[in-house]
Write an enzyme that holds these catalytic residues in place. Structure first.
Site, PDB file in Angstrom:
ATOM      1  N   ARG A 183      -7.396   2.268  -3.207  1.00  0.00           N
ATOM      2  CA  ARG A 183      -8.409   2.336  -1.896  1.00  0.00           C
ATOM      3  C   ARG A 183      -9.178   3.500  -1.831  1.00  0.00           C
ATOM      4  O   ARG A 183      -8.555   4.639  -1.926  1.00  0.00           O
ATOM      5  CB  ARG A 183      -7.534   2.028  -0.714  1.00  0.00           C
ATOM      6  N   GLY A 218      -9.395  -6.815   8.647  1.00  0.00           N
ATOM      7  CA  GLY A 218      -8.355  -6.202   9.222  1.00  0.00           C
ATOM      8  C   GLY A 218      -7.909  -6.777  10.476  1.00  0.00           C
ATOM      9  O   GLY A 218      -7.117  -7.679  10.555  1.00  0.00           O
ATOM     10  N   TYR A 267      -6.243  11.079   3.843  1.00  0.00           N
ATOM     11  CA  TYR A 267      -4.741  11.265   3.359  1.00  0.00           C
ATOM     12  C   TYR A 267      -4.562  12.125   2.199  1.00  0.00           C
ATOM     13  O   TYR A 267      -5.648  12.590   1.734  1.00  0.00           O
ATOM     14  CB  TYR A 267      -3.983   9.859   3.506  1.00  0.00           C
ATOM     15  N   GLN A 276       0.823  -0.923   0.101  1.00  0.00           N
ATOM     16  CA  GLN A 276       0.063   0.186   0.114  1.00  0.00           C
ATOM     17  C   GLN A 276       0.743   1.239   0.014  1.00  0.00           C
ATOM     18  O   GLN A 276       1.731   1.565   0.875  1.00  0.00           O
ATOM     19  CB  GLN A 276      -0.974  -0.217   1.121  1.00  0.00           C
TER      20      GLN A 276
END
Length: 396
Positions: free
Chosen positions: A226, A321, A179, A98
């Site tokens: 994502r 997760g 982000y 990622q």
């Protein structure tokens, strides 16, 4: 009928099952942002996942936002990641890296020479990050200049190349959770008046250019993205038209024919009904000219929901997760409908082997046939399990 445990091929990746390990930030890199020597064991233990998405990994020194998170921009970092990919592949697993730039979710103490964080805006986020002093308010950012944007794109491209060069099966670009790329997408954050701000056609420009550059470098068949259309994580306010924005963005991405899109449904690590959103409409736009691309769903899925999501065609894969932290053999436990081991939250972030590579596997018994549950499709109002910090699990 397709099940959660059937293999799947998407892009250049063939996965043994439809269970993905979501990105999990564990804060165990050293002061040079080099992954821990324990990381190879940690990921190899979880290699029965159809696809592992690595912990979020910064593309540059200025992309870091949390203490002890790894990078993919130095020779030492790349060498350490090579050990990880070799270990996962030796166990028959598939792993993508990622790629992460936190933008304004950072602190002066984490950045080179005390530089300011950079973003689409000069407005500080009302949130905290983790530094050597513990949790601190993030620092005030500065808005990126137009002449700096090609450099950001080049960093993403170089990081993707580095990932492939050290053996990753592909990359997932982090465009979620407030982000940097999400900071450009949302009009609640992006207050620019240039070609990268204003209408949605401008706000998708930088994320789209990043994806185009990465696909040109390593191939769309090894590239995923994502997204988290409505999460409020990291002071990411709702866009004024989230459905319109993300529908348009995915339509613009369509010609690239990405390997996968990984979508966080609802609030990352929280309520699935935080804001209205039609995820099926978004999936339809992704699949319109890319039927072989994988649609990966995430946030609060349990076994029954995951089985139903795949069997019904609602999703191609389901990402888990936090359960992967304490259940390295999660795939086996889901097959057997076995109890899941509890996690120890105090060891999520930082530290050594404890709470990282010492969770024992299940004492297995012969596999029983998988029973398809008679449960409805997952809805955005479904209850999500509580999760730590600002992402879906220990993840960012």
């Amino acid at each position: 009928m397709t099940t959660l445990f059937d293999p799947i091929h998407f892009g250049a990746i063939t996965a043994a099952n439809r269970i993905a390990m979501a990105p999990l930030t564990r804060n165990r890199a050293d002061s040079a942002r080099v992954p821990s020597p324990l990381a190879a064991t940690y990921y190899a233990q979880r290699a029965t996942a159809g696809l592992i998405v690595s912990e979020a990994t910064q593309i540059s020194a200025l992309g870091q936002g949390y203490l002890a998170t790894p990078g993919i921009y130095t020779t030492a970092q790349m060498s350490a990641w090579r050990v990880v990919t070799d270990a996962v592949h030796a166990q028959g697993g598939k792993i993508v890296l990622q790629l992460w730039h936190v933008g304004r979710i950072s602190h002066l103490s984490l950045l080179p020479d005390g530089e300011q964080p950079v973003s689409s805006t000069a407005r500080r986020a009302l949130t905290k990050t983790f530094t050597a002093k513990g949790f601190e308010d993030v620092s005030e950012p500065r808005a990126l200049r137009l002449d700096e944007l090609p450099g950001i794109i080049a960093e993403y491209r170089a990081a993707a190349r580095n990932a492939i060069d050290v053996g990753f099966d592909g990359v997932e670009v982090h465009g979620a959770n407030g982000y940097l790329l999400d900071q450009f997408l949302r009009d609640s954050i992006n207050d620019r008046t240039d070609a990268y701000g204003g209408p949605k056609e401008n706000r998708v420009r930088l994320p789209l250019e990043v994806m185009q550059a990465i696909c040109a470098e390593i191939g769309a068949e090894r590239t995923g993205l994502r997204l988290s259309p409505v999460t409020p994580s990291n002071d990411a306010g709702q866009d004024s038209d989230a459905q319109g924005l993300f529908n348009y963005f995915v339509e613009r991405l369509a010609p690239l024919r990405l390997a996968f899109i990984h979508v966080v449904e609802g609030a990352t690590g929280g309520a699935r009904d935080v804001a209205p959103f039609d995820y099926a409409a978004l999936r339809a736009r992704f699949k319109a000219n890319n039927e072989q691309g994988a649609w990966i769903v995430n946030n609060g899925y349990d076994r029954a929901m995951a089985l139903t999501a795949v069997a019904s065609g609602y999703a191609d894969m389901v990402a888990f997760g936090k359960p992967f932290i304490s259940n390295p053999d999660l795939v086996q436990r889901l097959k057997l409908d076995a109890p899941l081991a509890p996690w120890h939250a105090e060891t999520f972030y930082g530290g050594g082997a404890a709470g990282y590579i010492d969770y024992p596997p299940l004492q297995t018994t012969p596999l029983q046939p998988v029973q398809q549950p008679q449960t409805p499709l997952p809805q955005t109002g479904a209850r999500a399990e509580p999760r730590p910090r600002a992402n879906d699990t220990a993840a960012h």
